[in-house]
Structures are given as structure tokens and as C-alpha cells.
Scaffold this motif. Structure first.
Motif, PDB file in Angstrom:
ATOM      1  N   ILE A 225       0.831  -1.204   0.000  1.00  0.00           N
ATOM      2  CA  ILE A 225       0.000   0.000   0.000  1.00  0.00           C
ATOM      3  C   ILE A 225       0.869   1.259   0.000  1.00  0.00           C
ATOM      4  O   ILE A 225       0.577   2.237  -0.704  1.00  0.00           O
ATOM      5  CB  ILE A 225      -0.961  -0.012   1.207  1.00  0.00           C
ATOM      6  N   ASP A 226       1.948   1.235   0.765  1.00  0.00           N
ATOM      7  CA  ASP A 226       2.861   2.375   0.784  1.00  0.00           C
ATOM      8  C   ASP A 226       3.469   2.600  -0.603  1.00  0.00           C
ATOM      9  O   ASP A 226       3.592   3.738  -1.068  1.00  0.00           O
ATOM     10  CB  ASP A 226       3.964   2.132   1.823  1.00  0.00           C
ATOM     11  N   HIS A 227       3.857   1.517  -1.262  1.00  0.00           N
ATOM     12  CA  HIS A 227       4.411   1.625  -2.615  1.00  0.00           C
ATOM     13  C   HIS A 227       3.359   2.149  -3.581  1.00  0.00           C
ATOM     14  O   HIS A 227       3.665   2.986  -4.455  1.00  0.00           O
ATOM     15  CB  HIS A 227       4.914   0.264  -3.085  1.00  0.00           C
ATOM     16  N   ALA A 228       2.121   1.690  -3.442  1.00  0.00           N
ATOM     17  CA  ALA A 228       1.045   2.180  -4.311  1.00  0.00           C
ATOM     18  C   ALA A 228       0.855   3.677  -4.156  1.00  0.00           C
ATOM     19  O   ALA A 228       0.644   4.400  -5.151  1.00  0.00           O
ATOM     20  CB  ALA A 228      -0.257   1.442  -3.994  1.00  0.00           C
ATOM     21  N   ALA A 229       0.946   4.168  -2.926  1.00  0.00           N
ATOM     22  CA  ALA A 229       0.814   5.610  -2.691  1.00  0.00           C
ATOM     23  C   ALA A 229       1.928   6.379  -3.401  1.00  0.00           C
ATOM     24  O   ALA A 229       1.687   7.428  -4.022  1.00  0.00           O
ATOM     25  CB  ALA A 229       0.850   5.899  -1.189  1.00  0.00           C
ATOM     26  N   THR A 230       3.142   5.858  -3.330  1.00  0.00           N
ATOM     27  CA  THR A 230       4.273   6.495  -4.023  1.00  0.00           C
ATOM     28  C   THR A 230       4.043   6.524  -5.526  1.00  0.00           C
ATOM     29  O   THR A 230       4.318   7.532  -6.199  1.00  0.00           O
ATOM     30  CB  THR A 230       5.578   5.734  -3.704  1.00  0.00           C
ATOM     31  N   MET A 231       3.522   5.429  -6.059  1.00  0.00           N
ATOM     32  CA  MET A 231       3.269   5.345  -7.497  1.00  0.00           C
ATOM     33  C   MET A 231       2.125   6.270  -7.930  1.00  0.00           C
ATOM     34  O   MET A 231       2.155   6.829  -9.024  1.00  0.00           O
ATOM     35  CB  MET A 231       2.955   3.906  -7.899  1.00  0.00           C
ATOM     36  N   LEU A 232       1.104   6.445  -7.085  1.00  0.00           N
ATOM     37  CA  LEU A 232       0.021   7.361  -7.415  1.00  0.00           C
ATOM     38  C   LEU A 232       0.541   8.792  -7.559  1.00  0.00           C
ATOM     39  O   LEU A 232       0.131   9.533  -8.452  1.00  0.00           O
ATOM     40  CB  LEU A 232      -1.068   7.313  -6.333  1.00  0.00           C
ATOM     41  N   HIS A 235       2.885   8.950 -10.784  1.00  0.00           N
ATOM     42  CA  HIS A 235       2.223   8.738 -12.085  1.00  0.00           C
ATOM     43  C   HIS A 235       0.826   9.352 -12.116  1.00  0.00           C
ATOM     44  O   HIS A 235      -0.055   8.841 -12.805  1.00  0.00           O
ATOM     45  CB  HIS A 235       2.163   7.243 -12.387  1.00  0.00           C
ATOM     46  N   GLN A 236       0.650  10.451 -11.402  1.00  0.00           N
ATOM     47  CA  GLN A 236      -0.672  11.079 -11.335  1.00  0.00           C
ATOM     48  C   GLN A 236      -1.132  11.622 -12.685  1.00  0.00           C
ATOM     49  O   GLN A 236      -2.320  11.896 -12.878  1.00  0.00           O
ATOM     50  CB  GLN A 236      -0.685  12.204 -10.297  1.00  0.00           C
ATOM     51  N   ASP A 237      -0.229  11.747 -13.644  1.00  0.00           N
ATOM     52  CA  ASP A 237      -0.600  12.221 -14.980  1.00  0.00           C
ATOM     53  C   ASP A 237      -1.234  11.114 -15.831  1.00  0.00           C
ATOM     54  O   ASP A 237      -1.811  11.393 -16.884  1.00  0.00           O
ATOM     55  CB  ASP A 237       0.626  12.770 -15.708  1.00  0.00           C
ATOM     56  N   GLU A 238      -1.157   9.859 -15.363  1.00  0.00           N
ATOM     57  CA  GLU A 238      -1.705   8.746 -16.133  1.00  0.00           C
ATOM     58  C   GLU A 238      -3.194   8.575 -15.840  1.00  0.00           C
ATOM     59  O   GLU A 238      -3.628   8.635 -14.687  1.00  0.00           O
ATOM     60  CB  GLU A 238      -0.960   7.457 -15.799  1.00  0.00           C
ATOM     61  N   LYS A 239      -3.961   8.344 -16.877  1.00  0.00           N
ATOM     62  CA  LYS A 239      -5.421   8.297 -16.767  1.00  0.00           C
ATOM     63  C   LYS A 239      -5.897   7.195 -15.826  1.00  0.00           C
ATOM     64  O   LYS A 239      -6.782   7.414 -15.001  1.00  0.00           O
ATOM     65  CB  LYS A 239      -6.028   8.109 -18.161  1.00  0.00           C
ATOM     66  N   ASN A 240      -5.343   5.991 -15.916  1.00  0.00           N
ATOM     67  CA  ASN A 240      -5.825   4.843 -15.146  1.00  0.00           C
ATOM     68  C   ASN A 240      -4.872   4.450 -14.023  1.00  0.00           C
ATOM     69  O   ASN A 240      -4.783   3.266 -13.663  1.00  0.00           O
ATOM     70  CB  ASN A 240      -6.041   3.650 -16.085  1.00  0.00           C
ATOM     71  N   VAL A 241      -4.168   5.419 -13.472  1.00  0.00           N
ATOM     72  CA  VAL A 241      -3.137   5.103 -12.478  1.00  0.00           C
ATOM     73  C   VAL A 241      -3.731   4.399 -11.257  1.00  0.00           C
ATOM     74  O   VAL A 241      -3.128   3.453 -10.727  1.00  0.00           O
ATOM     75  CB  VAL A 241      -2.367   6.380 -12.060  1.00  0.00           C
ATOM     76  N   LEU A 242      -4.908   4.807 -10.799  1.00  0.00           N
ATOM     77  CA  LEU A 242      -5.490   4.188  -9.610  1.00  0.00           C
ATOM     78  C   LEU A 242      -5.869   2.732  -9.864  1.00  0.00           C
ATOM     79  O   LEU A 242      -5.551   1.843  -9.066  1.00  0.00           O
ATOM     80  CB  LEU A 242      -6.715   4.995  -9.171  1.00  0.00           C
ATOM     81  N   ALA A 243      -6.518   2.482 -10.992  1.00  0.00           N
ATOM     82  CA  ALA A 243      -6.893   1.105 -11.336  1.00  0.00           C
ATOM     83  C   ALA A 243      -5.654   0.240 -11.528  1.00  0.00           C
ATOM     84  O   ALA A 243      -5.633  -0.933 -11.123  1.00  0.00           O
ATOM     85  CB  ALA A 243      -7.739   1.102 -12.607  1.00  0.00           C
ATOM     86  N   ASN A 244      -4.608   0.807 -12.110  1.00  0.00           N
ATOM     87  CA  ASN A 244      -3.374   0.049 -12.334  1.00  0.00           C
ATOM     88  C   ASN A 244      -2.722  -0.354 -11.013  1.00  0.00           C
ATOM     89  O   ASN A 244      -2.243  -1.487 -10.868  1.00  0.00           O
ATOM     90  CB  ASN A 244      -2.391   0.866 -13.170  1.00  0.00           C
ATOM     91  N   GLN A 245      -2.696   0.573 -10.055  1.00  0.00           N
ATOM     92  CA  GLN A 245      -2.063   0.265  -8.773  1.00  0.00           C
ATOM     93  C   GLN A 245      -2.882  -0.740  -7.974  1.00  0.00           C
ATOM     94  O   GLN A 245      -2.315  -1.588  -7.282  1.00  0.00           O
ATOM     95  CB  GLN A 245      -1.843   1.557  -7.963  1.00  0.00           C
ATOM     96  N   LEU A 246      -4.193  -0.664  -8.060  1.00  0.00           N
ATOM     97  CA  LEU A 246      -5.035  -1.661  -7.396  1.00  0.00           C
ATOM     98  C   LEU A 246      -4.757  -3.043  -7.976  1.00  0.00           C
ATOM     99  O   LEU A 246      -4.589  -4.026  -7.236  1.00  0.00           O
ATOM    100  CB  LEU A 246      -6.511  -1.298  -7.552  1.00  0.00           C
ATOM    101  N   ARG A 247      -4.678  -3.124  -9.290  1.00  0.00           N
ATOM    102  CA  ARG A 247      -4.424  -4.413  -9.945  1.00  0.00           C
ATOM    103  C   ARG A 247      -3.060  -4.966  -9.545  1.00  0.00           C
ATOM    104  O   ARG A 247      -2.927  -6.155  -9.235  1.00  0.00           O
ATOM    105  CB  ARG A 247      -4.502  -4.238 -11.466  1.00  0.00           C
ATOM    106  N   LYS A 248      -2.040  -4.125  -9.519  1.00  0.00           N
ATOM    107  CA  LYS A 248      -0.687  -4.568  -9.185  1.00  0.00           C
ATOM    108  C   LYS A 248      -0.539  -4.955  -7.717  1.00  0.00           C
ATOM    109  O   LYS A 248       0.360  -5.724  -7.357  1.00  0.00           O
ATOM    110  CB  LYS A 248       0.322  -3.471  -9.534  1.00  0.00           C
ATOM    111  N   SER A 249      -1.395  -4.418  -6.878  1.00  0.00           N
ATOM    112  CA  SER A 249      -1.279  -4.686  -5.435  1.00  0.00           C
ATOM    113  C   SER A 249      -1.679  -6.117  -5.077  1.00  0.00           C
ATOM    114  O   SER A 249      -1.239  -6.648  -4.056  1.00  0.00           O
ATOM    115  CB  SER A 249      -2.167  -3.725  -4.649  1.00  0.00           C
TER     116      SER A 249
END
Length: 325
Positions: A225-232, A235-249
Motif C-alpha cells: 500500500i505504501d508503494h502504491a501511494a508512491t506510485m500514485l 504517475h498522477q498524470d496517467e489516466k488509469n493510475v489508480l486502477a493500475n495500482q489496485l491491480r498490481k497490489s
């Protein structure tokens, strides 16, 4: 560590040697004092300590490939916050009965001298311990009444512990352990933030009960979860960044959302929006155009950006610019 002695279940001495063998370099923390004890051809124990003055962080990797019992003795007292972050073991400390500790549990333990037995099931076990001075514990006891019983034991020079059994770590306390471990492995021991987070960890464990949660969070869950927050943020400029991080988690969506709330006080969507709005204000201050800001914060149009900004901040981008002037 020179005052500690290790023995196998047949009371044969296990040499405790300085340094970490080259074959285990991936475990090395730059600047930490390292020791190792080779039990047999398949098992080794790695110990690393970081001296921070009134506290000392000790990280131990028990790379044990089959069930075994280890004895540890030392003619000195021990006061430590013991955290299990991976694996499980059974302990019998001097003055206590056998206790089982699993990953995600902790206890604060005082021993007048060390005479411990530990039973390992035959898997990798990792512990994160904070050794405290008695002076620091007295200061904390003045602030946190739950420490009074163990402090009274210390004053009488009697063995004692904060809990009868081991207690579960909250997500927030585990987050501090993750942050400290990540920083140690990225930068080594020199960053002063390590001690600040270690003190925060102590206080979080001593404060009021943790926020209620539906799920139990392992060290790896919190790290994810901490890594996902860093990635959000990155990569906040990416359209599907939230869905991508959920999938990768590889966490279910409900646990992912709850984990964010426990660590950051916001669900992932709110967290991402807050970071975007922070970035918008920074870019406005630097004179970026709205089109450029959209590109850097993932908004498809200027109107979408302006609407989001007003909803979040309660005033328009134009007002924000005038305020800055």
C-alpha cells in the motif's frame, strides 16, 4: 553482541561472528554493525544493529530451513520492543512460560539477564527490535500510564512485559516499520529520519487503541500500500493510475481502500485527488499554463481541471492566481 552466546538444542556452542557473509549481501544495511551465526549447512542467522543513542534498532534474519531450537544467554539486562515482521516462532524467556509470536505482533519486554529458548518451525523469520534505555522508558512512562506496570518491574529489577501474550501491530505502527526498513535499505543508517520514525513507532504503539479495521495487515500488505501511494504520486498524470495500482497490489479493492484510510486518513481516490491539487498549486505558482497542468496531473480538459479544483478548494483557479500575486 559480543556478550551474547548461542547454543543449539544439544547445548553445542554456535559461534557468533562479525560481519555478514558475502553470499547474503542482499540483506546488508549500509553502515549497520553486522554479525552472523551459521547453524548448519542449510541455516544461518544474520543480526544487524543501528545505534541511535537512547535507542538501538536491531534487525535479525533467521534463515532457518528446518525445525530447530536455539538457546541464547547473556549476562546483561535487556529492554526491547520486539516486533515479528515475517514468519513465526515460540519463545521461552527467563521468568516466562512458552509464548508464540506470529508476523505482525509485538511486545515490550524487560529481562534482568538473558536466558532464552526459541523454537523455529523451519521458515524464514525476520524481527525488528528497538532496544531502549531505561531513562527513555521512564520518560515515556510519565506520558503513557500503560507503561507503569513494566516500569515498576524494572525499578524492582524483576522481569516484566507490557502484554501477557504478544499483541497485534496496528496498520499505522507497521507503516513506520516499513518506512524505516525501506529507508535503511535505500540509504543506510545515516538519515536522521530513522530515529524520528522509530520514536513515532514507540508512541503509536503506546497511544489509544488503533482505528477499527475489517482486515489484518501483514508487513507485505503495508509495504504494498505504501508503494502504491508512491506510485500514485509519481504517475498522477496517467489516466488509469489508480486502477493500475489496485491491480498490481493483488489486494482486494475493499482492503486496498481501507489500508489507505488507515495509513493516510483518506481512501485512494481522495489521496490521489489531494496530491493532484497540491501539484496544481505548485505548477500555478511556477507560471504553468492550464493545458500544461492538465498534462502533468492527468486531467483530459481544462474544464475538468477547473471543476475539480473548485470542488476541492472552494474557490476558482483564477482566485488562486490572484492570491499568489
Amino acid at each position: 553482541m559480543e556478550t551474547f552466546f548461542l547454543f543449539d538444542e544439544y547445548f553445542k556452542a554456535i559461534p557468533l561472528l562479525k560481519g555478514i557473509p558475502e553470499a547474503y549481501n542482499k540483506y546488508v544495511i549500509k553502515g549497520a554493525i553486522g554479525y552472523h551465526a551459521k547453524i548448519d549447512e542449510r541455516s544461518i542467522m544474520l543480526f544487524q544493529s543501528i545505534d541511535l543513542g537512547e535507542i538501538e534498532i536491531c534487525i535479525s534474519h533467521y534463515l532457518v530451513n528446518h525445525p530447530m531450537k536455539i538457546f541464547c544467554t547473556a549476562d546483561c539486562e535487556s529492554l526491547e520492543l520486539h516486533n515479528m515482521i515475517q514468519g513465526e516462532a515460540q519463545y521461552r524467556l527467563k521468568g516466562f512460560e512458552w509464548r508464540r509470536i506470529k508476523a505482525g505482533q509485538h511486545n515490550l519486554i524487560y529481562l534482568t539477564n538473558v536466558k532464552n529458548e526459541t523454537y523455529f518451525k523451519g521458515n524464514t523469520t525476520i524481527t525488528f527490535d528497538i532496544h531502549l534505555s531505561k531513562e527513555l522508558l521512564q520518560q515515556l512512562a510519565n506520558q503513557y500510564p500503560k507503561l507503569h506496570p513494566i516500569w515498576n518491574k524494572i525499578k524492582k529489577e524483576e522481569n516484566g512485559s507490557l502484554y501477557i501474550e504478544f499483541a497485534d501491530n496496528s496498520a499505522k505502527s507497521m507503516h513506520f516499520i516499513v518506512r524505516i526498513m525501506e529507508l535503511l535499505y535505500q540509504e543506510g543508517v545515516g538519515n536522521p529520519q530513522i530515529k524520528l520514525w522509530a520514536m513515532d513507532l514507540l508512541k503509536v504503539l503506546l497511544e489509544a487503541d488503533a482505528l477499527p479495521s475489517k482486515y489484518r495487515y501483514s508487513y507485505e500488505d503495508i509495504k504494498t500500500i505504501d508503494h502504491a501511494a508512491t506510485m500514485l504520486i509519481a504517475h498522477q498524470d496517467e489516466k488509469n493510475v489508480l486502477a493500475n495500482q489496485l491491480r498490481k497490489s493483488h489486494l482486494n479493492a475493499d482492503k486496498f481502500r481501507e489500508g489507505f484510510r488507515l495509513l493516510f486518513g483518506q481512501n485512494p481516490k481522495q489521496f490521489l485527488l489531494s496530491k493532484k491539487m497540491e501539484q496544481v498549486k505548485i505548477l500555478l505558482g511556477k507560471g504553468y499554463t492550464l493545458d500544461e497542468i492538465c498534462e502533468r496531473t492527468g486531467y483530459s480538459t481544462v474544464s475538468h481541471l477547473e471543476e475539480a479544483f473548485v470542488r476541492y478548494n472552494g474557490h476558482s483557479i483564477g482566485s488562486q492566481r490572484k492570491t499568489k500575486k
